[in-house]
Motif scaffolding. Sequence first.
Motif, PDB file in Angstrom:
ATOM      1  N   MET A   1     -15.790   6.410   6.446  1.00  0.00           N
ATOM      2  CA  MET A   1     -16.479   5.587   5.016  1.00  0.00           C
ATOM      3  C   MET A   1     -16.443   6.705   4.170  1.00  0.00           C
ATOM      4  SD  MET A   1     -17.273   1.461   6.684  1.00  0.00           S
ATOM      5  CE  MET A   1     -17.839   2.456   8.215  1.00  0.00           C
TER       6      MET A   1
ATOM      7  N   GLY B   1      -9.601   7.589  11.969  1.00  0.00           N
ATOM      8  CA  GLY B   1      -8.682   7.160  10.752  1.00  0.00           C
ATOM      9  C   GLY B   1      -7.611   6.282  12.053  1.00  0.00           C
TER      10      GLY B   1
ATOM     11  N   VAL C   1      -4.879   4.147   5.780  1.00  0.00           N
ATOM     12  CA  VAL C   1      -5.864   3.979   6.096  1.00  0.00           C
ATOM     13  C   VAL C   1      -7.405   3.569   5.608  1.00  0.00           C
ATOM     14  CG1 VAL C   1      -6.634   6.189   7.528  1.00  0.00           C
ATOM     15  CG2 VAL C   1      -3.960   5.956   6.870  1.00  0.00           C
ATOM     16  N   MET C   2      -7.880   3.324   6.856  1.00  0.00           N
ATOM     17  CA  MET C   2      -9.110   2.984   7.202  1.00  0.00           C
ATOM     18  C   MET C   2      -9.713   4.581   8.205  1.00  0.00           C
ATOM     19  SD  MET C   2     -10.193  -0.773   6.755  1.00  0.00           S
ATOM     20  CE  MET C   2      -9.275  -1.503   4.508  1.00  0.00           C
ATOM     21  N   THR C   3     -10.808   4.128   7.793  1.00  0.00           N
ATOM     22  CA  THR C   3     -11.538   5.632   8.899  1.00  0.00           C
ATOM     23  C   THR C   3     -13.164   4.624   9.269  1.00  0.00           C
ATOM     24  OG1 THR C   3     -12.935   6.720   7.167  1.00  0.00           O
ATOM     25  CG2 THR C   3     -10.938   7.878   7.840  1.00  0.00           C
ATOM     26  N   LEU C   4     -13.928   5.519  10.198  1.00  0.00           N
ATOM     27  CA  LEU C   4     -15.053   5.191  10.859  1.00  0.00           C
ATOM     28  C   LEU C   4     -16.177   5.816   9.426  1.00  0.00           C
ATOM     29  CD1 LEU C   4     -16.488   7.379  12.119  1.00  0.00           C
ATOM     30  CD2 LEU C   4     -14.963   6.726  13.783  1.00  0.00           C
TER      31      LEU C   4
ATOM     32  N   PHE D   1     -13.580  -1.454   1.749  1.00  0.00           N
ATOM     33  CA  PHE D   1     -12.945  -2.833   2.194  1.00  0.00           C
ATOM     34  C   PHE D   1     -12.189  -2.137   3.488  1.00  0.00           C
ATOM     35  CE2 PHE D   1      -9.962  -2.852  -1.814  1.00  0.00           C
ATOM     36  CZ  PHE D   1      -9.939  -4.327  -1.756  1.00  0.00           C
ATOM     37  N   PRO D   2     -12.945  -3.394   4.583  1.00  0.00           N
ATOM     38  CA  PRO D   2     -12.572  -4.749   4.601  1.00  0.00           C
ATOM     39  C   PRO D   2     -13.576  -5.779   3.848  1.00  0.00           C
ATOM     40  CG  PRO D   2     -12.488  -3.950   6.830  1.00  0.00           C
ATOM     41  CD  PRO D   2     -13.218  -2.722   6.073  1.00  0.00           C
TER      42      PRO D   2
ATOM     43  N   SER E   1     -21.857   2.156   9.203  1.00  0.00           N
ATOM     44  CA  SER E   1     -20.574   1.665  10.338  1.00  0.00           C
ATOM     45  C   SER E   1     -21.668   1.759  12.102  1.00  0.00           C
ATOM     46  CB  SER E   1     -20.579   3.491  11.570  1.00  0.00           C
ATOM     47  OG  SER E   1     -19.504   3.448  10.656  1.00  0.00           O
TER      48      SER E   1
ATOM     49  N   ALA F   1     -18.744  -3.289   8.126  1.00  0.00           N
ATOM     50  CA  ALA F   1     -19.807  -2.063   7.657  1.00  0.00           C
ATOM     51  C   ALA F   1     -19.020  -1.557   6.077  1.00  0.00           C
ATOM     52  CB  ALA F   1     -19.726  -0.470   7.743  1.00  0.00           C
TER      53      ALA F   1
ATOM     54  N   GLY G   1     -19.782   0.640   3.715  1.00  0.00           N
ATOM     55  CA  GLY G   1     -19.028   2.051   4.011  1.00  0.00           C
ATOM     56  C   GLY G   1     -20.444   3.023   2.888  1.00  0.00           C
ATOM     57  N   ASN G   2     -19.812   4.099   3.189  1.00  0.00           N
ATOM     58  CA  ASN G   2     -20.507   5.178   2.914  1.00  0.00           C
ATOM     59  C   ASN G   2     -20.459   6.422   2.138  1.00  0.00           C
ATOM     60  OD1 ASN G   2     -22.103   4.444   5.066  1.00  0.00           O
ATOM     61  ND2 ASN G   2     -20.201   6.100   6.644  1.00  0.00           N
TER      62      ASN G   2
ATOM     63  N   LEU H   1       0.769  -1.759   0.195  1.00  0.00           N
ATOM     64  CA  LEU H   1      -0.517   0.527  -0.279  1.00  0.00           C
ATOM     65  C   LEU H   1       0.481   1.139  -0.038  1.00  0.00           C
ATOM     66  CD1 LEU H   1      -2.833  -0.903   2.634  1.00  0.00           C
ATOM     67  CD2 LEU H   1      -3.138  -0.796  -0.031  1.00  0.00           C
TER      68      LEU H   1
ATOM     69  N   SER I   1     -16.183  -1.300  12.100  1.00  0.00           N
ATOM     70  CA  SER I   1     -17.032  -0.620  11.734  1.00  0.00           C
ATOM     71  C   SER I   1     -16.400   0.646  10.638  1.00  0.00           C
ATOM     72  CB  SER I   1     -18.388   0.262  12.567  1.00  0.00           C
ATOM     73  OG  SER I   1     -20.034  -0.487  12.766  1.00  0.00           O
ATOM     74  N   LEU I   2     -15.822  -0.059  10.099  1.00  0.00           N
ATOM     75  CA  LEU I   2     -14.956   0.888   9.382  1.00  0.00           C
ATOM     76  C   LEU I   2     -14.290   0.136   8.072  1.00  0.00           C
ATOM     77  CD1 LEU I   2     -12.057  -0.750   9.898  1.00  0.00           C
ATOM     78  CD2 LEU I   2     -12.160  -0.051  11.746  1.00  0.00           C
ATOM     79  N   GLY I   3     -13.936   1.076   7.638  1.00  0.00           N
ATOM     80  CA  GLY I   3     -13.671   0.756   5.694  1.00  0.00           C
ATOM     81  C   GLY I   3     -12.680   1.857   5.269  1.00  0.00           C
ATOM     82  N   GLY I   4     -12.408   1.660   3.552  1.00  0.00           N
ATOM     83  CA  GLY I   4     -11.208   1.992   3.244  1.00  0.00           C
ATOM     84  C   GLY I   4      -9.999   1.513   2.302  1.00  0.00           C
ATOM     85  N   GLY I   5      -9.573   2.600   1.921  1.00  0.00           N
ATOM     86  CA  GLY I   5      -8.234   2.133   1.430  1.00  0.00           C
ATOM     87  C   GLY I   5      -7.870   1.311   0.364  1.00  0.00           C
ATOM     88  N   GLY I   6      -6.897   0.619   0.219  1.00  0.00           N
ATOM     89  CA  GLY I   6      -7.387  -0.416  -0.727  1.00  0.00           C
ATOM     90  C   GLY I   6      -6.813  -2.194  -0.482  1.00  0.00           C
TER      91      GLY I   6
ATOM     92  N   ARG J   1      -3.735   8.328   1.235  1.00  0.00           N
ATOM     93  CA  ARG J   1      -3.727   7.062   1.489  1.00  0.00           C
ATOM     94  C   ARG J   1      -4.310   5.785   2.214  1.00  0.00           C
ATOM     95  NH1 ARG J   1      -0.282   9.408   6.033  1.00  0.00           N
ATOM     96  NH2 ARG J   1      -0.401   7.008   6.390  1.00  0.00           N
ATOM     97  N   PRO J   2      -4.092   4.956   0.748  1.00  0.00           N
ATOM     98  CA  PRO J   2      -4.641   3.708   0.713  1.00  0.00           C
ATOM     99  C   PRO J   2      -4.598   2.758   1.924  1.00  0.00           C
ATOM    100  CG  PRO J   2      -2.726   3.567  -0.388  1.00  0.00           C
ATOM    101  CD  PRO J   2      -2.843   5.319  -0.160  1.00  0.00           C
TER     102      PRO J   2
END
Lengths: 83, 588
Positions: A69, B212, A64-67, B274-275, B341, B263, B265-266, A5, B236-241, A61-62
Amino acid sequence: MTEPLSKQKETITIEGVVERSPLGTGTWSIVGTDQTVEIFQAQPEEILQEGLRVRVTGQTRPDVMTLAMIGPVFEIDQFQILG
Amino acid sequence: MKRLFWFALFLAAILWAIGSYPGLSNEGEFDSIILNFRDDVDVAQIEQQVASLSGLSPQLNSSFAEINHVYVLEGDRQLIKQLRQSDLKQYTEAIEPNYIYKTLEVPNDPDYAKQWNLKAINMEQAWSRSKGEGVTVAVIDTGISPVRDLVETAFVAGYDFVNDKEDATDDNGHGTHVAGTVAQSTNNNYGVAGVAYKAKLMPLKVLSAFGGGTVSDIADAIRFAADNGADVINMSLGGGGRSQVMEEAIAYAHDKGVVIVAAAGNENRNSASFPARYDHVIAVSALDSDGARAPYSNFGAGVNISAPGGSTRSGNGEGILQETVDPRTGEGVFRALQGTSMASPHVAGVAALIRASGVSDPDRVAQILYESANGVEDDELNQFGAGYLDADAAVKLAQRGQWPFHWFFRWLWQTAFFKLRLWFDASAVPIIPKLLMIGVAYGLAVLLGSYLPNPWPGLFHGGLILGSAGLFLLRGLYIFDLPQWPLRLLGSSIPEWGTAAQANPVLNPITASVLAPLLLLAFLLSHPSLKWYAIGSALGVGACLAVSAVLDPECLWIGSGTWARVYLLVNAALSVLLAYLSLRTEAE
């Protein structure tokens, strides 16, 4: 797709309007014409104003995940307030 | 003879499946037996019979029961069998189990009435069967603060991966809210309720106060949960590659028997983030209080099931209410939030109830969730996955014993899930009508066989299939991150083209008519080989319209009544007539 990543970071410029997103406990975002990004760690504080038009340079920032989304997480290096 | 053998084998398999299904007859619970004596038997005789049951001490069911001659005695299925074979039987109208009827469990939490989301998933019925006892749910989030309405909830040790310390207190307010949906202290005369309130919570902090966190911390937290006895993980989180580290951590937890829920995603887009989209992760889309997909929720590829996530657009009453922590004061506060979430912990909570009901295999827990979900018809965009989460149906199914078609669904799921590039939604493919359309098209072709060259040209087969059913399996196929409409268009027959791109199952009368075959024939009939495609598609369209007229005649502007049927049948007849006339001309 399977690269580590950290190697996926590249510097790009985005223009859009700063908005507070109401998803989950909320987050700051820049809503551009073709995409919405989430501002990494709510920085810089100077641009965190609802409705502010900005041009920002930085990297997604691939790793990083967030709440929230709501879209890719964007780490801002430089910014310009357009009004 | 060979055909007979296969038929017998098929019949045996069906009988075995039915026989091994525990079914409704075993469903009820009882620990006593009802003896209902015949009305014409006098009291003295009854007393004599009752006295003969020495040691079993039957009691009158109530003071009214003496008139009705109803007695109750302790006993099980074995005793019922013995009594039915004894002399007693001739004096009775019935000897039967005294089934225990369970009432709804309405919690006494004062703000429970505001939790529309828990009623929407039938929690009151589910709580009478399970409350999540003995199950640990890891909440991988911003941490959990021990607010007042979590005081009666059990906790196990967690970890703060952001600050590398054991105390995983929440400095954002998100994780505490999510934990509240899973296991808010319930029936404690305070605040609100949670789904699996007797389950234990494991707080794992991976997201900072800003909301984050890094993939590496999240992967560590997944492994921590798996190594420390978590049965269910909620993310309850997500994003990224895509991340191999994360993928391996998920596979590790799954191999250790952990159910993983995330979740979707929003971003209001096709494809789960992901995930949630990884294999072995149950991806949850969000519903508003009307049961529609919440305006922000992701949908389409990867979405497995839907649950209430709320929408605060029209006020806080439509959000998901739990107690959380105000990060500025550190005090507890009741907040209505929205997001996938909020939807995800509903599913994690119900997964905990299923685990508490004795189902430990994570794939089976997932199947029970999907099988018991309240399916949504015409979900062409896969907004809801298997359907609406139904806690009551899920727990009932979990407690009913082995699902006899278990192996079949597992096979379907595993073969249908093409890892991370492609995703297949079997519910979007109307297999039976489609096969019927192809069957009718070929039937018509056989009837007109005398006008056709032998063997039938390849393009004629192509026309029959594309005209009648299209490459219909493509309708359920998704490629992650790409729009699905081109596949849906390819997967639709000519009459369906008018509405296929919009994922509308209703027919458009312009394309669902003789017009398309007429145009094809006009342009292609003079071509030596393409004419066979045009003739085949005319027959195919005829078949498609005829089957639609019978099974599902709904058309835009016309509706689904008699007029729609007449319109489709007339056009079907005209299409077949067109094909017949073209073939006869060709033959001459």
